[in-house]
Design a protein around this motif. Structure first.
Motif: not given
Length: 540
Positions: A75, A310, A437
């Motif tokens: 992420g 994520t 996210g």
């Protein structure tokens, strides 16, 4: 990719602690956090402190479904790699932190300014660009893979429709939008696709041969992400040159190598640019920043960190270069407290978050939350009663049944949605919406059925005064001045708090709630609730 609004990342009233020795039984720490957790998560973890200790632990116990060849989505830790590429181009004399973002974008790109003040690269890597968290009109056709449909043309079209409401550099506002623009601009500046730039300039020099964006090495096992009900969720994909926002996947071993390089333990051609990303980038206000590294105090030192999230993953990377310590956490499920776990591994005097267990939401809380909210990007969120629980619906998205856990969070079991209620100074609630996210704030629309703040006499406020030990080395001082009650943590500035009901106060600035406990009419303790955690301290 998680814009944690960094005051939310750690207990804003609590400093990181005094630097006690890190735990030696890493697997035991993870087992205490995960055993019985509603998420079913598996975590790969490493502590770097002279040597390297690693562990792979799952919530259900038994043999972990992850191993050394497992590659996780990291992420928004990818943003620190985005900063690395920028630092290399700065070292080559091709740009500076004071270069306008517009110079990295195609000719004719319409980049907003505020009263003639342009967005500079320093604003982007400190999240003070003034651009919103997500592109205007962001409406993913597939919520399981929300960024897949975006390309550079769509991003630039959204940029042309964006208006800045404040001067760049003025306020911290975490922006995936700005990071995607920087990612595309760096690929354009480098003359190669983004994955090639990272591979040649960072991954290969550091020996990170199992790190990738879209092209995994042979024999690598990309880990599937999971929802909290155990459902496998698809990986997130990004436009070829937008992946600097959160598109990197890596094994635990590669992330250890990355943090070792941050600690200066690996000599390579990347060392100079890595050091540049860690230098202070002056900002007006908190948090203190390097280039996409968040700087937080740890005793007499400083930890540089970033987390990532994520749809099916959570990740943490942090290091204290002066002390030679680093921590890496990679989860195959999007757990909400990855930063707090990482902080505990730096300093065991900080509380380890307990397992999140399913719970029944308090009826009074459900009653208070039902209604309409406006998300800070303009979308509407509606909370509806569903028996004794809640359901949520965002404009253009399906209605979702919400579970509730012992940390005080509402969540959807099958999709990437978590709602965290925040008590406001008027007694009402706003919501942190964790989705796509990121973290966005949803505030009430229209009239709020909430009592006015309580007006307490100075004598009543004085009854709360005292010192409350929340941790062995952290005390919360409570004192009254006139008609205002203040709280002040060890080594921290004082914050005013507002009474919202009997014995309950809110520190709106820190998104925290204080509940005082009485015995025989006298205040004897307080409970601090913040970020899904609770700490209790007896009055001294």
């Amino acid at each position: 990719m998680t814009p944690k609004k960094w005051a939310m990342a750690l207990l804003a009233l609590l400093p990181l602690g005094a630097g006690a020795a890190m735990p030696t039984q890493l697997a035991g720490v993870l087992q205490r956090r995960l055993q019985g957790d509603r998420s079913g998560a598996c975590i790969a973890a490493a502590v770097i402190d002279g040597g390297v200790t690693q562990a792979y632990v799952c919530a259900g116990g038994g043999r972990p479904r992850i191993h050394a060849r497992s590659a996780f989505e990291i992420g928004s830790i990818s943003k620190t790699m985005n900063a690395f590429l920028l630092a290399q181009f700065i070292g080559e004399g091709r740009v500076t932190l004071d270069t306008p973002l517009a110079q990295l974008l195609p000719p004719g790109a319409q980049v907003p300014q505020f009263q003639g003040q342009p967005i500079l690269l320093r604003h982007v890597v400190t999240h003070r660009s003034g651009l919103p968290a997500l592109p205007p009109g962001f409406a993913p056709p597939d919520m399981d893979d929300p960024y897949a449909y975006l390309d550079e043309n769509l991003l630039l079209a959204a940029l042309a429709q964006t208006t800045l409401t404040q001067a760049p550099g003025k306020h911290f506002e975490y922006s995936n939008f700005a990071s995607m623009l920087l990612s595309a601009g760096l690929a354009r500046l480098g003359g190669e696709d983004y994955e090639t730039l990272l591979r040649e300039r960072l991954f290969l020099p550091l020996g990170m041969r199992s790190s990738f964006i879209s092209a995994p090495a042979a024999g690598l096992a990309p880990v599937p992400g999971h929802m909290s009900n155990g459902r496998v969720t698809p990986p997130w994909t990004f436009g070829p040159n937008l992946a600097g926002v959160g598109g990197v996947r890596a094994t635990l071993g590669d992330m250890v190598a990355y943090v070792q390089a941050q600690l200066g333990l690996r000599n390579s051609s990347a060392a100079e640019a890595i050091a540049l990303t860690q230098q202070d980038v002056p900002t007006d206000g908190e948090p203190a920043m390097g280039m996409n590294w968040i700087k937080l105090p740890l005793g007499s030192g400083t930890v540089l960190l970033h987390d990532g999230g994520t749809g099916g993953f959570a990740a943490f990377a942090g290091f204290d270069r002066a002390r030679g310590r680093g921590v890496v956490l990679l989860s195959d499920t999007a757990i909400p407290d990855i930063v707090e776990i990482g902080a505990h591994l730096f300093d065991p005097t900080l509380p380890l978050p307990p397992p999140r267990r399913l719970a029944r939401p308090p009826a009074v809380l459900v009653d208070a939350l039902v209604g309409d909210y406006r998300i800070d990007d303009g979308q509407r969120l509606r909370l509806l009663r569903r028996g004794s629980a809640l359901a949520a619906q965002v404009d253009g998205q399906p209605r979702l049944a919400l579970g509730y856990d012992s940390g005080g969070d509402f969540f959807a079991a099958t999709v990437d949605v978590l709602l965290r209620p925040q008590r406001e100074a008027d007694g009402s609630y706003s919501l942190q919406l964790h989705q796509l996210g990121g973290v966005r704030i949803a505030r009430r629309v229209g009239a709020v059925a909430a009592p006015a703040p309580l007006q307490l006499e100075p004598q009543a406020l004085a009854g709360y005064a005292g010192d409350y030990a929340l941790l062995p080395e952290f005390t919360l001082r409570v004192y009254a001045e006139g008609a205002t009650l203040y709280v002040q943590g060890s080594g921290q500035p004082a914050l005013a708090v507002t009474a919202v009901e009997a014995d309950v106060f809110v520190a709106a600035e820190a998104a925290a709630q204080l509940r005082f406990e009485r015995r025989d009419g006298r205040v004897v303790a307080l409970v601090l609730k913040q970020n899904g955690q609770e700490l209790r301290g007896e009055r001294r």
